[in-house]
Design an enzyme around this catalytic site. Structure first.
Site, PDB file in Angstrom:
ATOM      1  N   HIS A  78      -9.119   5.428 -28.151  1.00 31.72           N
ATOM      2  CA  HIS A  78      -8.662   5.202 -29.526  1.00 31.72           C
ATOM      3  C   HIS A  78      -7.991   6.381 -30.223  1.00 31.72           C
ATOM      4  O   HIS A  78      -7.638   6.279 -31.401  1.00 31.72           O
ATOM      5  CB  HIS A  78      -9.811   4.678 -30.395  1.00 31.72           C
ATOM      6  CG  HIS A  78     -10.539   3.528 -29.791  1.00 31.72           C
ATOM      7  ND1 HIS A  78      -9.893   2.399 -29.327  1.00 31.72           N
ATOM      8  CD2 HIS A  78     -11.868   3.322 -29.538  1.00 31.72           C
ATOM      9  CE1 HIS A  78     -10.786   1.549 -28.826  1.00 31.72           C
ATOM     10  NE2 HIS A  78     -11.980   2.087 -28.934  1.00 31.72           N
TER      11      HIS A  78
ATOM     12  N   GLU B  38     -25.064 -11.281 -30.221  1.00 38.37           N
ATOM     13  CA  GLU B  38     -23.965 -12.220 -30.041  1.00 38.37           C
ATOM     14  C   GLU B  38     -23.297 -12.082 -28.687  1.00 38.37           C
ATOM     15  O   GLU B  38     -23.379 -11.040 -28.036  1.00 38.37           O
ATOM     16  CB  GLU B  38     -22.936 -12.075 -31.155  1.00 38.37           C
ATOM     17  CG  GLU B  38     -22.446 -10.676 -31.404  1.00 38.37           C
ATOM     18  CD  GLU B  38     -21.509 -10.623 -32.605  1.00 38.37           C
ATOM     19  OE1 GLU B  38     -20.348 -11.034 -32.433  1.00 38.37           O
ATOM     20  OE2 GLU B  38     -21.926 -10.183 -33.682  1.00 38.37           O
TER      21      GLU B  38
ATOM     22  N   CYS C  38     -16.100  -7.895 -31.990  1.00 39.98           N
ATOM     23  CA  CYS C  38     -17.447  -7.409 -31.727  1.00 39.98           C
ATOM     24  C   CYS C  38     -18.240  -7.128 -32.994  1.00 39.98           C
ATOM     25  O   CYS C  38     -17.841  -6.333 -33.835  1.00 39.98           O
ATOM     26  CB  CYS C  38     -17.345  -6.133 -30.886  1.00 39.98           C
ATOM     27  SG  CYS C  38     -18.927  -5.447 -30.431  1.00 39.98           S
TER      28      CYS C  38
ATOM     29  N   CYS D 153     -25.950  -0.966 -32.853  1.00 36.07           N
ATOM     30  CA  CYS D 153     -25.372   0.138 -32.083  1.00 36.07           C
ATOM     31  C   CYS D 153     -25.510   1.436 -32.866  1.00 36.07           C
ATOM     32  O   CYS D 153     -25.374   1.451 -34.089  1.00 36.07           O
ATOM     33  CB  CYS D 153     -23.901  -0.146 -31.787  1.00 36.07           C
ATOM     34  SG  CYS D 153     -23.107   1.106 -30.740  1.00 36.07           S
TER      35      CYS D 153
ATOM     36  N   CYS E  37     -18.860   3.991 -34.512  1.00 36.53           N
ATOM     37  CA  CYS E  37     -17.391   3.910 -34.519  1.00 36.53           C
ATOM     38  C   CYS E  37     -16.922   3.179 -35.784  1.00 36.53           C
ATOM     39  O   CYS E  37     -17.406   2.094 -36.096  1.00 36.53           O
ATOM     40  CB  CYS E  37     -16.893   3.184 -33.274  1.00 36.53           C
ATOM     41  SG  CYS E  37     -17.382   3.999 -31.728  1.00 36.53           S
TER      42      CYS E  37
ATOM     43  N   GLY F 282     -23.419  -2.998 -29.007  1.00 36.84           N
ATOM     44  CA  GLY F 282     -24.156  -1.953 -28.299  1.00 36.84           C
ATOM     45  C   GLY F 282     -23.296  -1.132 -27.360  1.00 36.84           C
ATOM     46  O   GLY F 282     -22.194  -1.533 -26.978  1.00 36.84           O
ATOM     47  N   GLU F 283     -23.817   0.022 -27.002  1.00 36.71           N
ATOM     48  CA  GLU F 283     -23.188   0.926 -26.037  1.00 36.71           C
ATOM     49  C   GLU F 283     -23.971   0.825 -24.733  1.00 36.71           C
ATOM     50  O   GLU F 283     -25.123   1.274 -24.651  1.00 36.71           O
ATOM     51  CB  GLU F 283     -23.217   2.356 -26.581  1.00 36.71           C
ATOM     52  CG  GLU F 283     -22.993   3.463 -25.565  1.00 36.71           C
ATOM     53  CD  GLU F 283     -21.708   3.342 -24.777  1.00 36.71           C
ATOM     54  OE1 GLU F 283     -21.793   3.275 -23.538  1.00 36.71           O
ATOM     55  OE2 GLU F 283     -20.626   3.316 -25.384  1.00 36.71           O
TER      56      GLU F 283
ATOM     57  N   ASN G  31      -9.293  -5.897 -35.644  1.00 32.77           N
ATOM     58  CA  ASN G  31      -9.606  -6.919 -36.626  1.00 32.77           C
ATOM     59  C   ASN G  31     -10.103  -6.228 -37.887  1.00 32.77           C
ATOM     60  O   ASN G  31     -10.996  -5.375 -37.810  1.00 32.77           O
ATOM     61  CB  ASN G  31     -10.702  -7.860 -36.104  1.00 32.77           C
ATOM     62  CG  ASN G  31     -10.174  -8.814 -35.057  1.00 32.77           C
ATOM     63  OD1 ASN G  31      -9.613  -9.851 -35.374  1.00 32.77           O
ATOM     64  ND2 ASN G  31     -10.351  -8.451 -33.793  1.00 32.77           N
TER      65      ASN G  31
ATOM     66  N   CYS H 150     -15.616  -0.634 -35.838  1.00 38.20           N
ATOM     67  CA  CYS H 150     -16.432  -1.625 -35.129  1.00 38.20           C
ATOM     68  C   CYS H 150     -17.539  -2.158 -36.028  1.00 38.20           C
ATOM     69  O   CYS H 150     -18.304  -1.383 -36.613  1.00 38.20           O
ATOM     70  CB  CYS H 150     -17.027  -0.991 -33.874  1.00 38.20           C
ATOM     71  SG  CYS H 150     -18.052  -2.119 -32.908  1.00 38.20           S
TER      72      CYS H 150
END
EC number: 2.1.1.192
Length: 352
Positions: free
Chosen positions: A216, A92, A333, A112, A116, A159-160, A290, A119
């Site tokens: 974070h 995306e 994301c 990913c 996390c 992704g990272e 979110n 995410c």
């Protein structure tokens, strides 16, 4: 053996390829210009000979993503894209419209591996890395769809980026090339969850892009609760890598801080974060998360977000609250891709 993807080649790599097949360097430049304009058929390279076009079509390939679905926010005009890759996987991208121009948020991996907890990109794990051309093509497709030039890029999609280090660096070189999309490094932001060795490697290259660190949490104990990467690299190691990065690139670092209700949004954490970042050339981007179906974390109250920001500012740390965009189209994301994949799996099961 996979054919070479022309859209994944830097100008230097394109020139080497053309010299190997007995062609002049200026022909490589022409081909580089064509693929970075978004052409997908070799016959569209009208200033190349038929013989060369035939050879290229037999020995190389051109990345060809497709727009599978598109969603436009009724709130702010943000556009969310689902791109279908050649092998059937979905990634995306997001196009955000600002007064200063268009910003594209693109993916660097299918899924990913970082895990996390807040995410959606990581809920299905890592499937594979993207080639540089598959990253470039997200931008090309957005430009073609909108009929507008994209002036800013953020590597903050699924992704990272530094987990796909080589292809990400190749992407940066291609997208910055004057013969390609010609997007200046200062208009590119790379977001990482904190792969310390790769941050140091990136800094040593002295590519003056904007670096954003997904932090974070202000301490290791709290960070380990939501970010598995914290089991590998401590916050002290991460902050030191930022100082090392700044020695090579005098560009302000952004620290992203997703505020989770009753987890990391208290006054104690705000003061601790201030102390951690004191003296570092940086800026804090506060992100109201979110909600994600697969997770139980909740978004912090607006009043708490503002209080957190005020504490940082009173301690001399520049901080802004990120504007929420595309919330009515699952703009965060990984959310839209996850829903698409789940819907496809349900459809396949119902058809059995």
């Amino acid at each position: 053996m996979d054919k070479v993807d022309l859209l994944s080649l830097t100008m230097e790599e394109m020139e080497s390829l053309f010299l190997e097949i007995g062609e002049k360097k200026f022909r490589a430049k022409q081909a580089f210009q064509w693929v970075n304009k978004g052409i997908k058929q070799y016959e569209e390279m009208t200033n190349l000979s038929k013989k060369l076009i035939k050879q290229l079509s037999e020995e190389t390939r051109i990345t060809h993503n497709r727009i599978e679905e598109k969603f436009v926010s009724k709130i702010d005009g943000t556009v969310k894209y689902l791109f279908l890759l050649d092998d059937g996987h979905i990634i995306e991208g997001v196009l955000m419209k600002y007064k200063h121009g268009f910003t594209a948020c693109i993916s660097t991996q299918v899924g990913c591996a970082m895990g996390c907890q807040f995410c959606a990109s990581t809920t299905g794990g890592l499937i594979r890395n993207l080639r540089a051309g598959e990253m470039i093509d997200q931008i090309l497709l957005m430009q073609q769809d909108q009929g507008e030039r994209i002036s800013n890029i953020v590597l903050m999609g699924s992704g990272e980026p530094l987990h796909n280090y080589d292809e990400t660096i190749r992407f940066l070189k291609i997208v910055n090339d004057p013969e390609g999309l010609n997007i200046g490094n200062r208009h590119i932001t790379l977001s990482t969850c904190g792969l310390v060795p790769e941050i140091k490697k990136l800094g040593a290259l002295q590519i003056p892009i904007n670096l954003a660190i997904s932090l974070h949490a202000p301490n290791d104990q709290l960070r380990k609760q939501t970010m598995p990467i914290a089991q590998k690299y401590t916050i002290d190691q991460l902050i030191q890598s930022c100082y090392d990065y700044l020695e090579n690139n005098n560009r302000r670092i952004t620290f992203e801080y997703a505020l989770i209700e009753d987890v990391n949004d208290g006054e104690k954490e705000a003061h601790e974060l201030s102390k951690l970042l004191k003296g570092l050339l940086c800026h804090v981007n506060l992100i109201p998360i979110n909600p994600i179906e697969e997770r139980t974390y909740q978004k912090s109250k607006d009043s708490q977000v503002k209080k957190f920001q005020q504490i940082l500012k009173s301690n001399g740390i520049e901080a802004t609250i990120r504007r929420e965009m595309g919330t009515d189209i699952q703009g965060a994301c990984g959310q839209l891709r996850r829903k698409y994949v789940d819907d496809q799996e349900k459809k396949e099961i119902s058809e059995v």
